[in-house]
Design a protein around this motif. Structure first.
Motif, PDB file in Angstrom:
ATOM      1  N   TYR A   1       0.822  -1.204   0.000  1.00 53.41           N
ATOM      2  CA  TYR A   1       0.000   0.000   0.000  1.00 53.41           C
ATOM      3  C   TYR A   1       0.860   1.260   0.000  1.00 53.41           C
ATOM      4  CZ  TYR A   1      -3.718   3.236   1.228  1.00 53.41           C
ATOM      5  OH  TYR A   1      -4.603   4.280   1.224  1.00 53.41           O
ATOM      6  N   ARG A   2       1.953   1.261   0.796  1.00 56.49           N
ATOM      7  CA  ARG A   2       2.859   2.408   0.832  1.00 56.49           C
ATOM      8  C   ARG A   2       3.490   2.664  -0.524  1.00 56.49           C
ATOM      9  NH1 ARG A   2       5.166  -0.205   5.791  1.00 56.49           N
ATOM     10  NH2 ARG A   2       3.955   0.655   7.491  1.00 56.49           N
ATOM     11  N   GLY A   3       3.722   1.633  -1.277  1.00 54.12           N
ATOM     12  CA  GLY A   3       4.365   1.758  -2.575  1.00 54.12           C
ATOM     13  C   GLY A   3       3.453   2.212  -3.691  1.00 54.12           C
ATOM     14  N   LEU A   4       2.189   2.419  -3.405  1.00 54.13           N
ATOM     15  CA  LEU A   4       1.257   2.825  -4.451  1.00 54.13           C
ATOM     16  C   LEU A   4       1.492   4.236  -4.958  1.00 54.13           C
ATOM     17  CD1 LEU A   4      -2.154   1.398  -3.216  1.00 54.13           C
ATOM     18  CD2 LEU A   4      -0.758   0.582  -5.105  1.00 54.13           C
ATOM     19  N   GLY A   5       2.208   5.047  -4.198  1.00 52.03           N
ATOM     20  CA  GLY A   5       2.439   6.416  -4.628  1.00 52.03           C
ATOM     21  C   GLY A   5       1.505   7.375  -3.923  1.00 52.03           C
ATOM     22  N   PRO A   6       1.391   8.574  -4.456  1.00 50.62           N
ATOM     23  CA  PRO A   6       0.620   9.621  -3.774  1.00 50.62           C
ATOM     24  C   PRO A   6      -0.860   9.268  -3.625  1.00 50.62           C
ATOM     25  CG  PRO A   6       1.899  10.526  -5.585  1.00 50.62           C
ATOM     26  CD  PRO A   6       2.012   9.042  -5.660  1.00 50.62           C
ATOM     27  N   HIS A   7      -1.378   9.654  -2.493  1.00 49.54           N
ATOM     28  CA  HIS A   7      -2.800   9.526  -2.218  1.00 49.54           C
ATOM     29  C   HIS A   7      -3.359  10.934  -2.085  1.00 49.54           C
ATOM     30  CE1 HIS A   7      -1.948   5.327  -1.500  1.00 49.54           C
ATOM     31  NE2 HIS A   7      -1.019   5.688  -0.661  1.00 49.54           N
ATOM     32  N   ASP A   8      -4.623  11.095  -2.200  1.00 51.62           N
ATOM     33  CA  ASP A   8      -5.231  12.418  -2.125  1.00 51.62           C
ATOM     34  C   ASP A   8      -4.833  13.138  -0.845  1.00 51.62           C
ATOM     35  OD1 ASP A   8      -6.481  11.947  -4.518  1.00 51.62           O
ATOM     36  OD2 ASP A   8      -8.334  11.241  -3.608  1.00 51.62           O
ATOM     37  N   ASP A   9      -4.262  14.321  -1.013  1.00 47.27           N
ATOM     38  CA  ASP A   9      -3.906  15.200   0.102  1.00 47.27           C
ATOM     39  C   ASP A   9      -3.064  14.531   1.185  1.00 47.27           C
ATOM     40  OD1 ASP A   9      -5.349  17.137  -1.216  1.00 47.27           O
ATOM     41  OD2 ASP A   9      -7.172  16.765  -0.077  1.00 47.27           O
ATOM     42  N   TRP A  10      -2.242  13.580   0.816  1.00 48.74           N
ATOM     43  CA  TRP A  10      -1.409  12.878   1.792  1.00 48.74           C
ATOM     44  C   TRP A  10      -0.358  13.794   2.403  1.00 48.74           C
ATOM     45  CZ3 TRP A  10       3.777  12.744   0.807  1.00 48.74           C
ATOM     46  CH2 TRP A  10       4.174  13.016  -0.502  1.00 48.74           C
ATOM     47  N   TRP A  11      -0.070  14.915   1.758  1.00 47.06           N
ATOM     48  CA  TRP A  11       1.012  15.778   2.210  1.00 47.06           C
ATOM     49  C   TRP A  11       0.546  16.901   3.122  1.00 47.06           C
ATOM     50  CZ3 TRP A  11      -0.450  15.153  -2.897  1.00 47.06           C
ATOM     51  CH2 TRP A  11      -1.230  16.155  -3.413  1.00 47.06           C
ATOM     52  N   ASP A  12      -0.745  17.073   3.318  1.00 42.16           N
ATOM     53  CA  ASP A  12      -1.249  18.188   4.129  1.00 42.16           C
ATOM     54  C   ASP A  12      -0.596  18.255   5.510  1.00 42.16           C
ATOM     55  OD1 ASP A  12      -2.839  19.202   2.183  1.00 42.16           O
ATOM     56  OD2 ASP A  12      -4.729  18.485   3.021  1.00 42.16           O
ATOM     57  N   ALA A  13      -0.522  17.156   6.200  1.00 41.64           N
ATOM     58  CA  ALA A  13       0.055  17.147   7.543  1.00 41.64           C
ATOM     59  C   ALA A  13       1.547  17.466   7.499  1.00 41.64           C
ATOM     60  CB  ALA A  13      -0.178  15.797   8.218  1.00 41.64           C
ATOM     61  N   VAL A  14       2.222  17.081   6.419  1.00 41.96           N
ATOM     62  CA  VAL A  14       3.648  17.361   6.281  1.00 41.96           C
ATOM     63  C   VAL A  14       3.866  18.870   6.151  1.00 41.96           C
ATOM     64  CG1 VAL A  14       5.711  16.985   4.862  1.00 41.96           C
ATOM     65  CG2 VAL A  14       4.101  15.118   5.254  1.00 41.96           C
ATOM     66  N   TYR A  15       3.029  19.544   5.358  1.00 40.23           N
ATOM     67  CA  TYR A  15       3.126  20.994   5.223  1.00 40.23           C
ATOM     68  C   TYR A  15       2.926  21.668   6.580  1.00 40.23           C
ATOM     69  CZ  TYR A  15       3.246  21.422   0.126  1.00 40.23           C
ATOM     70  OH  TYR A  15       3.609  21.398  -1.188  1.00 40.23           O
ATOM     71  N   GLU A  16       1.885  21.254   7.295  1.00 39.80           N
ATOM     72  CA  GLU A  16       1.600  21.856   8.595  1.00 39.80           C
ATOM     73  C   GLU A  16       2.750  21.648   9.561  1.00 39.80           C
ATOM     74  OE1 GLU A  16      -2.133  20.171   9.773  1.00 39.80           O
ATOM     75  OE2 GLU A  16      -3.185  21.029   8.059  1.00 39.80           O
ATOM     76  N   ASP A  17       3.310  20.452   9.571  1.00 43.15           N
ATOM     77  CA  ASP A  17       4.443  20.146  10.440  1.00 43.15           C
ATOM     78  C   ASP A  17       5.647  21.002  10.063  1.00 43.15           C
ATOM     79  OD1 ASP A  17       5.777  18.541  12.504  1.00 43.15           O
ATOM     80  OD2 ASP A  17       6.889  17.682  10.816  1.00 43.15           O
ATOM     81  N   PHE A  18       5.930  21.101   8.771  1.00 44.80           N
ATOM     82  CA  PHE A  18       7.075  21.882   8.314  1.00 44.80           C
ATOM     83  C   PHE A  18       6.901  23.363   8.660  1.00 44.80           C
ATOM     84  CE2 PHE A  18       9.760  24.008   5.140  1.00 44.80           C
ATOM     85  CZ  PHE A  18      10.960  23.363   5.398  1.00 44.80           C
ATOM     86  N   GLU A  19       5.692  23.885   8.512  1.00 51.38           N
ATOM     87  CA  GLU A  19       5.424  25.275   8.883  1.00 51.38           C
ATOM     88  C   GLU A  19       5.698  25.490  10.373  1.00 51.38           C
ATOM     89  OE1 GLU A  19       1.594  26.854   7.490  1.00 51.38           O
ATOM     90  OE2 GLU A  19       1.684  25.358   5.892  1.00 51.38           O
ATOM     91  N   GLN A  20       5.293  24.544  11.202  1.00 46.71           N
ATOM     92  CA  GLN A  20       5.521  24.654  12.648  1.00 46.71           C
ATOM     93  C   GLN A  20       7.010  24.617  12.966  1.00 46.71           C
ATOM     94  OE1 GLN A  20       3.185  25.270  14.993  1.00 46.71           O
ATOM     95  NE2 GLN A  20       4.812  25.402  16.493  1.00 46.71           N
ATOM     96  N   VAL A  21       7.740  23.725  12.317  1.00 50.46           N
ATOM     97  CA  VAL A  21       9.186  23.621  12.525  1.00 50.46           C
ATOM     98  C   VAL A  21       9.856  24.935  12.124  1.00 50.46           C
ATOM     99  CG1 VAL A  21      11.294  22.498  11.664  1.00 50.46           C
ATOM    100  CG2 VAL A  21       9.333  21.114  12.355  1.00 50.46           C
ATOM    101  N   CYS A  22       9.475  25.490  10.980  1.00 52.65           N
ATOM    102  CA  CYS A  22      10.039  26.760  10.527  1.00 52.65           C
ATOM    103  C   CYS A  22       9.780  27.867  11.543  1.00 52.65           C
ATOM    104  CB  CYS A  22       9.476  27.150   9.162  1.00 52.65           C
ATOM    105  SG  CYS A  22      10.156  26.190   7.799  1.00 52.65           S
ATOM    106  N   GLU A  23       8.559  27.936  12.046  1.00 50.24           N
ATOM    107  CA  GLU A  23       8.213  28.959  13.030  1.00 50.24           C
ATOM    108  C   GLU A  23       9.081  28.824  14.282  1.00 50.24           C
ATOM    109  OE1 GLU A  23       4.531  30.001  15.976  1.00 50.24           O
ATOM    110  OE2 GLU A  23       4.021  29.390  13.937  1.00 50.24           O
ATOM    111  N   ILE A  24       9.260  27.609  14.752  1.00 53.08           N
ATOM    112  CA  ILE A  24      10.080  27.376  15.943  1.00 53.08           C
ATOM    113  C   ILE A  24      11.514  27.823  15.703  1.00 53.08           C
ATOM    114  CG2 ILE A  24      11.108  25.575  17.407  1.00 53.08           C
ATOM    115  CD1 ILE A  24       8.406  24.041  17.090  1.00 53.08           C
ATOM    116  N   LEU A  25      12.065  27.525  14.518  1.00 52.13           N
ATOM    117  CA  LEU A  25      13.459  27.852  14.222  1.00 52.13           C
ATOM    118  C   LEU A  25      13.679  29.328  13.895  1.00 52.13           C
ATOM    119  CD1 LEU A  25      14.479  24.762  12.067  1.00 52.13           C
ATOM    120  CD2 LEU A  25      15.046  25.228  14.470  1.00 52.13           C
TER     121      LEU A  25
END
Length: 184
Positions: free
Chosen positions: A27-51
């Motif tokens: 299942y992981r190897g199937l490639g992108p799923h709908d909006d699978w990256w949303d949480a990654v963007y939010e996490d990255f934004e939080q990390v940037c803010e902290i730094l």
């Protein structure tokens, strides 16, 4: 002449542990799923803010005719040369960033290292370093970012010799951080 092929299908809970692992890997190897990256963007934004990175934004049209501001974070593929992640923004000292990043991501040694390096170089420059991070070119990876480091000294004192290299390297390491990029 048509042939009838019968396939036995199992529900996930009915599988053995080995079969469950195999199914998860498939299942992981199937490639992108709908909006699978949303949480990654939010996490990255939080990390940037902290730094201490204030991300630049760009307007995005909404279906209703309005607009919203989207952070300037990009990534592509991860399957060929020229793929990766990059960002645009402004960096300045963030008080307590090293402690805050450890509280936010206690097991991410790469983020801890980035925060420590930024804190150390800021201390040597009396917390006066700032940088503008811009995307250049058509690819998205850590080397497609231009990082312009300056020192806001009231006496026009230049940055220490290693300041620019340290900040640039830390920002590029952030864009290349496996814990962030492999989630893309």
């Amino acid at each position: 002449m048509p042939e009838v092929i019968c396939t036995t299908v199992y529900q996930f809970p009915e599988l053995s542990d080995v079969a469950k692992d195999k199914a998860r890997n498939w299942y992981r190897g199937l490639g992108p799923h709908d909006d699978w990256w949303d949480a990654v963007y939010e996490d990255f934004e939080q990390v940037c803010e902290i730094l201490g990175i204030r991300l630049k934004t760009t307007p995005v049209r909404l279906m209703g005719g309005g607009t919203r501001q989207k952070p300037c974070i990009w990534f592509s593929g991860f399957w060929s040369q020229g793929d990766g992640a990059c960002l645009e923004g402004f960096y300045s000292h963030a008080k307590g960033a090293a402690a805050r990043i450890r509280a936010y991501a206690p097991k991410d040694a790469a983020l801890h290292s980035i925060a420590d390096r930024l804190q150390t170089i800021q201390r040597r420059n009396f917390y006066q370093l700032a940088a503008e991070i811009s995307h250049r070119g058509r690819y998205y990876h850590e080397y497609s970012m231009s990082v312009d480091v300056t020192r806001d000294s009231p006496t026009w004192q230049p940055p220490t010799e290693d300041a620019e290299e340290t900040v640039v390297e830390a920002i590029r390491d952030l864009a290349d951080n496996d814990s962030l990029c492999t989630s893309f």
